[in-house]
Design a protein around this motif. Structure first.
Motif, PDB file in Angstrom:
ATOM      1  N   UNK A  26     -10.603 -31.269   7.004  1.00  0.00           N
ATOM      2  CA  UNK A  26     -10.983 -31.971   5.770  1.00  0.00           C
ATOM      3  C   UNK A  26     -10.159 -31.555   4.559  1.00  0.00           C
ATOM      4  N   UNK A  27      -9.683 -30.293   4.526  1.00  0.00           N
ATOM      5  CA  UNK A  27      -9.077 -29.764   3.307  1.00  0.00           C
ATOM      6  C   UNK A  27      -7.669 -29.236   3.584  1.00  0.00           C
ATOM      7  N   UNK A  28      -6.645 -29.805   2.953  1.00  0.00           N
ATOM      8  CA  UNK A  28      -5.282 -29.286   3.129  1.00  0.00           C
ATOM      9  C   UNK A  28      -5.149 -27.828   2.680  1.00  0.00           C
ATOM     10  N   UNK A  29      -5.951 -27.411   1.683  1.00  0.00           N
ATOM     11  CA  UNK A  29      -5.893 -26.034   1.183  1.00  0.00           C
ATOM     12  C   UNK A  29      -6.955 -25.158   1.849  1.00  0.00           C
ATOM     13  N   UNK A  30      -7.199 -25.387   3.140  1.00  0.00           N
ATOM     14  CA  UNK A  30      -8.278 -24.649   3.820  1.00  0.00           C
ATOM     15  C   UNK A  30      -8.049 -23.143   3.793  1.00  0.00           C
ATOM     16  N   UNK A  31      -6.789 -22.699   3.721  1.00  0.00           N
ATOM     17  CA  UNK A  31      -6.511 -21.258   3.706  1.00  0.00           C
ATOM     18  C   UNK A  31      -7.049 -20.603   2.439  1.00  0.00           C
ATOM     19  N   UNK A  88     -13.700 -17.984   0.722  1.00  0.00           N
ATOM     20  CA  UNK A  88     -15.008 -18.239   0.113  1.00  0.00           C
ATOM     21  C   UNK A  88     -16.113 -18.132   1.159  1.00  0.00           C
ATOM     22  N   UNK A  89     -15.851 -18.629   2.362  1.00  0.00           N
ATOM     23  CA  UNK A  89     -16.846 -18.555   3.425  1.00  0.00           C
ATOM     24  C   UNK A  89     -17.044 -17.113   3.885  1.00  0.00           C
ATOM     25  N   UNK A 140     -10.237 -21.986  -8.286  1.00  0.00           N
ATOM     26  CA  UNK A 140      -9.369 -20.858  -8.591  1.00  0.00           C
ATOM     27  C   UNK A 140      -7.936 -21.079  -8.144  1.00  0.00           C
ATOM     28  N   UNK A 141      -7.704 -21.930  -7.121  1.00  0.00           N
ATOM     29  CA  UNK A 141      -6.348 -22.114  -6.627  1.00  0.00           C
ATOM     30  C   UNK A 141      -5.890 -20.894  -5.858  1.00  0.00           C
TER      31      UNK A 141
END
Length: 697
Positions: free
Chosen positions: A520-525, A530-531, A563-564
């Motif tokens: 779902x998220x290109x920035x999953x890394x 957060x998880x 936060x990026x």
């Protein structure tokens, strides 16, 4: 009760001492002794930086030392962090004053009833759930969840199909919340705050009725329900008496930020004001958009027929006097009376800088250059902060900071639990705890590819027809290609609902969710940590119910959404909305866009009360500064979609708060490209061309 030792008070000034010891067997400050145990109501008006937290902590410590059990003290603060800080300081005071006693004889500062109004309400409702028509396993909806659930009702009632524009979900939930917290009618709220919605009063009433019914069938309460249920609990004879009798002393911090419902609850807890201490500053009341009523603190003395002792704290330990002069003059220009004049204990210091800049791009450059200059002078980035009225005001500044490689964190934007990946995981845990949580169920089912609202609705009806038993959900048939993923989801739900281990269940959910995160998220890394943080937080909780409730009521601030990339520098600048900066302090503070339209906001014009709140907002921003204060006023703002030198712009009008009297206590500066060009001309050797030409003749 024993008399309070003066040792614990020796580091407080005389007004703080009086507030910390009043009616606990000490002098009333006029030479006469007060009878211990009378517990008359006390109002402490604590100006910015006057040691409010220290004073409250000493009062708590003195109550414990005088023999009051910590179980009999109710401490309500603006945040749980503030409650923990006060209890920690109180424990230090008690420890210091009892150092000569054996360890076994030292009083312990443990106050189990400490937290926000909402968290205290939540505890009481869990405790008395079955007495007030609730089931103990009810879910807590955060603000965004509540808006989504209300939107479900909005769609089912087909209000979005009206031929005229019906309010969107955020406006609807805002109207609902203000009705509850102000104890006002839909007509009153729409007339005052949403005039364009006045023609929808009947439809809104129907919507709120459906929303209430859906919450009850889903075993869910929103934030407003927590207060509303507590309020109605206090209307019921034996139950109100039992709750009120739990507490001998009630201390309320930030009382200027309470709403009508909260004030009514406090009055029911102690109708005569016995044992009540409220602390706050009417000059820092800035939350009317949350239905806060500054009248609560201003009218407090009149509620108890002159029995209230009022103590002013005016000695400021944070800022230099030049900054306080700005704050004092700002509030003295108000049409409403503010009686406190802050006096600094740190000396005069530098005048605040009122800086006129050519445009918002020059504003960003000025702030950045000053920040770097201060850093070279030894002031760390994290000792500096940039404050703004609205989150988007820092857009140009963020670009400039990135260009200069200055790391920063930003507060006042997206919260931890509002980020999509965290909400996905939390909804799955919520659904496993409360199978009737319709909102969580719909979100979780639609994580699966090919499952949309219609299919999720049929699956939900199937679950309800089978008594909300997850074991039956696996019998619901999906297309063959989706069945394996569906069965995996059903397996996770069955496992989590049958195993009481929070850590085990959360780990199972996070591992199941990881493929969906990556898809779902290109920035999953960036989001994955957060998880992991969520799992670390869970170690402090014994079960999912307390974990979910605590995070809904007092969520962490950080989120990968906002936060990026992680910061690579231990030092960083703070960017913050003023509302998020309340209670904080920095050595150097920069306030952006001090112009009409921001201070005061354009939305406050035409309402004297809102204008005064905007004045208080500027006051709060200014009093965050310890040593340096910069107020930046752009002359020009470029409209969206325009380039740096585009032709479409508007001019910034001088803030109506920056009166001639207020400007007298500031040092005025100008910063812009024309100034830069002038500086460059003066920096090089001057060439006298007229003289050389004269020599030709």
């Amino acid at each position: 009760m024993t008399s309070v030792s003066s040792f614990s008070l020796r580091r407080l000034n005389s007004r703080q001492q009086l507030a910390a010891a009043y009616d606990i067997g000490e002098s009333d400050g006029a030479g006469s002794a007060i009878e211990a145990g009378t517990s008359r109501p006390l109002l402490v008006l604590a100006g910015a930086g006057t040691g409010k937290t220290t004073t409250i902590a000493h009062r708590v410590a003195n109550l414990v030392r005088s023999g009051v059990s910590g179980n009999r003290i109710l401490l309500m603060t603006f945040s749980r962090r503030a409650a923990r800080e006060m209890i920690h300081r109180a424990a230090q005071v008690v420890s210091a004053t009892a150092a000569t006693r054996p360890a076994s004889a030292r009083p312990s500062v443990k106050i189990p009833w400490a937290g926000t109004y909402h968290s205290i309400a939540h505890r009481l409702l869990r405790l008395y759930a079955r007495h007030v028509g609730l089931q103990p396993g009810f879910s807590i909806l955060d603000r965004s969840d509540a808006a989504d659930m209300l939107d479900v009702c909005r769609q089912e009632l087909r209000l979005s199909d009206k031929h005229k524009r019906f309010p969107r979900k955020d406006a609807c939930i805002d109207i609902y919340s203000r009705c509850v917290n102000r104890q006002a009618t839909i007509k009153d709220v729409t007339t005052r705050d949403f005039p364009w919605c006045q023609n929808w009063q009947d439809e809104l009433r129907e919507l709120f009725k459906a929303y209430t019914a859906l919450k009850q069938s889903s075993l869910s309460l929103d934030y407003d329900d927590l207060l509303l249920y507590w309020y109605y609990m206090m209307q019921e004879g034996w139950l109100a008496e039992e709750v009120a009798n739990k507490f001998e002393h009630i201390l309320v911090d930030e009382y200027q930020d309470t709403n009508i419902l909260q004030a009514a609850i406090l009055k029911k807890l102690s109708p005569e004001g016995s044992g009540v201490t409220v602390v706050g500053d009417d000059a820092q009341s800035i939350y009317s958009f949350r239905a806060a009523e500054v009248a609560n603190i201003r009218n407090f003395p009149g509620q108890y027929s002159g029995k209230v002792k009022v103590i002013d704290l005016q000695e400021n330990y944070r800022s230099h006097q030049a900054i306080l002069d700005f704050a004092n003059v700002l509030m003295s220009d108000s049409k409403q009376p503010y009686c406190r004049t802050l006096q600094a204990q740190k000396g005069t210091g530098d005048k605040p800088f009122y800086v006129t800049v050519e445009d918002d791009f020059c504003q960003a450059r000025y702030i950045t250059e000053q920040i770097l200059k201060n850093r070279e002078d030894g002031l760390q980035l994290m000792q500096q902060a940039v404050l703004f009225r609205n989150s988007h005001h820092s857009d140009a500044l963020e670009v400039e900071l990135a260009r200069r490689n200055i790391p920063f964190v930003k507060y006042g934007g997206l919260k931890f639990l509002e980020s999509q990946h965290i909400k996905d995981v939390m909804c799955l845990l919520r659904w496993s705890v409360n199978p009737k949580d319709r909102l969580a169920g719909f979100r979780c089912m639609q994580l699966l590819p090919g499952v949309g609202p219609a299919l999720a609705a049929r699956a939900w009806q199937f679950l309800m027809a089978n008594d909300a038993r997850f074991v039956a959900l696996s019998d619901f048939k999906l297309p063959k290609s989706r069945q394996p993923e569906w069965l995996q989801l059903c397996g996770i739900l069955r496992h989590c609902s049958g195993v009481p281990s929070l850590l085990s269940n959360l780990n199972e959910i996070v591992q199941w969710y990881r493929p969906y995160l990556e898809r779902r998220f290109p920035d999953f890394a960036v989001r994955w940590p957060d998880l992991e943080q969520l799992q670390q937080i869970a170690h402090a909780y014994r079960d999912a119910e307390h974990f979910l409730s605590d995070l809904a009521l007092d969520p962490p601030l950080a989120s990968g959404d906002h936060a990026g990339d992680p910061l690579k520098d231990e030092d960083y600048l703070v960017l913050s909305t003023i509302h998020s900066a309340k209670g904080q302090e920095w050595n150097s503070v920069y306030i952006m866009n001090v112009v009409d339209g921001s201070f005061p906001s354009e939305f406050a014009t035409g309402d004297d009360n809102l204008i005064e709140e905007e004045r208080r907002l500027l006051y709060v921003a200014a009093t965050r500064a310890k040593d340096q204060l910069h107020l930046i006023s752009p002359l020009r703002f470029y409209l969206p979609q325009q380039q740096r030198h585009g032709s479409k712009h508007v001019y910034g009008a001088q803030s109506r708060f920056m009166t001639a009297t207020l400007l007298e206590v500031c040092e005025r500066r100008f910063y812009g490209e024309s100034q830069h060009r002038a500086d460059q001309v003066h920096a090089v050797e001057q060439i006298d061309l007229p003289a050389r030409i004269s020599e030709l003749w």
